[in-house]
Write an enzyme that holds these catalytic residues in place. Structure first.
Site, PDB file in Angstrom:
ATOM      1  N   GLY A  42      35.026  60.751  50.771  1.00 29.89           N
ATOM      2  CA  GLY A  42      34.287  61.950  51.150  1.00 29.89           C
ATOM      3  C   GLY A  42      32.772  61.828  51.098  1.00 29.89           C
ATOM      4  CD  GLU A  97      32.219  63.264  43.719  1.00 31.50           C
ATOM      5  OE1 GLU A  97      32.508  63.353  44.930  1.00 31.50           O
ATOM      6  OE2 GLU A  97      33.072  63.223  42.822  1.00 31.50           O
ATOM      7  CG  ASP A  98      33.238  64.805  48.542  1.00 29.41           C
ATOM      8  OD1 ASP A  98      33.213  64.901  47.285  1.00 29.41           O
ATOM      9  OD2 ASP A  98      34.302  64.639  49.162  1.00 29.41           O
ATOM     10  CG  ASP A 101      37.260  72.472  43.886  1.00 26.37           C
ATOM     11  OD1 ASP A 101      36.821  73.599  44.101  1.00 26.37           O
ATOM     12  OD2 ASP A 101      38.480  72.207  43.889  1.00 26.37           O
ATOM     13  CE  LYS A 129      35.280  74.490  47.739  1.00 24.22           C
ATOM     14  NZ  LYS A 129      36.724  74.189  47.818  1.00 24.22           N
ATOM     15  CG  PHE A 151      39.999  73.443  51.970  1.00 23.08           C
ATOM     16  CD1 PHE A 151      40.201  72.792  50.766  1.00 23.08           C
ATOM     17  CD2 PHE A 151      40.067  72.708  53.147  1.00 23.08           C
ATOM     18  CE1 PHE A 151      40.482  71.429  50.725  1.00 23.08           C
ATOM     19  CE2 PHE A 151      40.354  71.338  53.118  1.00 23.08           C
ATOM     20  CZ  PHE A 151      40.561  70.716  51.895  1.00 23.08           C
ATOM     21  CB  VAL A 152      34.099  73.259  53.262  1.00 23.02           C
ATOM     22  CG1 VAL A 152      33.658  74.696  53.104  1.00 23.02           C
ATOM     23  CG2 VAL A 152      33.879  72.490  51.971  1.00 23.02           C
ATOM     24  CG  ASP A 158      40.133  64.558  53.545  1.00 20.91           C
ATOM     25  OD1 ASP A 158      39.487  64.775  52.487  1.00 20.91           O
ATOM     26  OD2 ASP A 158      41.343  64.283  53.539  1.00 20.91           O
ATOM     27  NE  ARG A 164      38.280  61.084  54.980  1.00 19.08           N
ATOM     28  CZ  ARG A 164      38.394  61.546  53.735  1.00 19.08           C
ATOM     29  NH1 ARG A 164      37.387  62.168  53.173  1.00 19.08           N
ATOM     30  NH2 ARG A 164      39.507  61.376  53.057  1.00 19.08           N
TER      31      ARG A 164
HETATM   32  P1  IMP Z   1      37.164  68.321  41.465  1.00 18.50           P
HETATM   33  O1  IMP Z   1      37.601  67.200  40.591  1.00 18.50           O
HETATM   34  O2  IMP Z   1      38.056  69.514  41.332  1.00 18.50           O
HETATM   35  O3  IMP Z   1      35.717  68.686  41.323  1.00 18.50           O
HETATM   36  O4  IMP Z   1      37.449  67.894  42.945  1.00 18.50           O
HETATM   37  C1  IMP Z   1      36.591  67.185  43.700  1.00 18.50           C
HETATM   38  C2  IMP Z   1      37.338  66.587  44.877  1.00 18.50           C
HETATM   39  O5  IMP Z   1      38.304  67.480  45.467  1.00 18.50           O
HETATM   40  C3  IMP Z   1      36.339  66.331  45.963  1.00 18.50           C
HETATM   41  O6  IMP Z   1      35.745  65.050  45.818  1.00 18.50           O
HETATM   42  C4  IMP Z   1      37.161  66.473  47.216  1.00 18.50           C
HETATM   43  O7  IMP Z   1      37.775  65.254  47.547  1.00 18.50           O
HETATM   44  C5  IMP Z   1      38.224  67.480  46.874  1.00 18.50           C
HETATM   45  N1  IMP Z   1      37.842  68.828  47.351  1.00 18.50           N
HETATM   46  C6  IMP Z   1      37.539  69.891  46.589  1.00 18.50           C
HETATM   47  N2  IMP Z   1      37.233  70.972  47.343  1.00 18.50           N
HETATM   48  C7  IMP Z   1      37.333  70.562  48.624  1.00 18.50           C
HETATM   49  C8  IMP Z   1      37.125  71.232  49.904  1.00 18.50           C
HETATM   50  O8  IMP Z   1      36.770  72.418  50.013  1.00 18.50           O
HETATM   51  N3  IMP Z   1      37.333  70.459  51.008  1.00 18.50           N
HETATM   52  C9  IMP Z   1      37.704  69.158  50.951  1.00 18.50           C
HETATM   53  N4  IMP Z   1      37.902  68.501  49.789  1.00 18.50           N
HETATM   54  C10 IMP Z   1      37.722  69.199  48.636  1.00 18.50           C
HETATM   55 MG    MG Z   2      36.351  63.363  47.273  1.00 12.87          MG
END
Ligand code: IMP
Ligand code: MG
Length: 177
Positions: A42, A97-98, A101, A129, A151-152, A158, A164
């Site tokens: 990502g 990082e992308d 979340d 977020k 969800f983006v 992706d 992507r």
């Molecule tokens: P975290 O560990 O919950 O912070 O999740 C981070 C990962 O979840 C990101 O690197 C993404 O791969 C995926 N992710 C979380 N939210 C989204 C979204 O809205 N769209 C796409 N991928 C997401």
């Molecule tokens: Mg990711």
């Protein structure tokens, strides 16, 4: 169910913000070379675009991870599928990082990188977020955009490996029919 995309952040807005983030990074790392570390897949587009705005010595490295659990809720169990190719001990590192979340992925990777004792680690995320952010032990140093709890996709992000390559970020919605 049909997938509907609603534009959220345009390609121009992203480009402008990437420029600004690059300026902040340059200001904070004046006399140092840096290593950009990207979490596949990502963060790839963001890291590449960001790096092209950094007129300073930059190295690239990549990690690949998988997390277990269902698609919607992160389990917090993260496995490293590909680790760094080069040691980062004594280096100035920026983790790119992308999206943050829940923050679980970031926390895990950050602590993993810290074990190697780099000179510094900064975190640069394109999206945050804030409403969903639970594991807040690693606050990001550079944030592109704070977004609502949708969800983006696009610009690296992706859904089931698709979208992507969009040059903008959109909210993906699922509608009947
Ligand atoms: P975290 O560990 O919950 O912070 O999740 C981070 C990962 O979840 C990101 O690197 C993404 O791969 C995926 N992710 C979380 N939210 C989204 C979204 O809205 N769209 C796409 N991928 C997401
Ligand atoms: Mg990711």
């Amino acid at each position: 169910m049909r997938e509907v995309l609603r534009p959220l952040i345009s390609a121009d807005e992203i480009a402008k913000r990437v420029d600004e983030l690059a300026s902040e990074i340059k200001r904070d790392h004046k006399d140092n070379s840096i290593t950009l570390i990207c979490i596949l897949k990502g963060g790839v587009i963001f890291m590449v675009d960001l790096s092209r705005k950094l007129d300073m010595p930059v190295e690239f490295d990549f990690m690949d991870i998988s997390s277990y659990g269902d698609d919607v809720v992160s389990s917090g169990i993260i496995k490293i599928d590909k680790d760094l190719s080069n040691p980062i001990t004594g280096k100035h590192v920026i983790l790119v990082e992308d999206i943050i979340d829940t923050g679980q992925t970031l926390s895990h990777i950050y602590n993993h990188l810290k074990e190697q004792e780099p000179a510094s680690i900064k975190v640069c995320t394109l999206l945050l977020k804030r409403e969903r952010w639970e594991v807040q032990d690693v606050p990001p140093d550079y944030v592109g955009f704070e977004i609502p709890n949708d969800f983006v996709v696009g610009y690296g992000l992706d859904y089931a490996q698709r979208y992507r390559n969009l040059d903008y970020i959109g909210v993906l919605e699922f509608v009947e029919g």
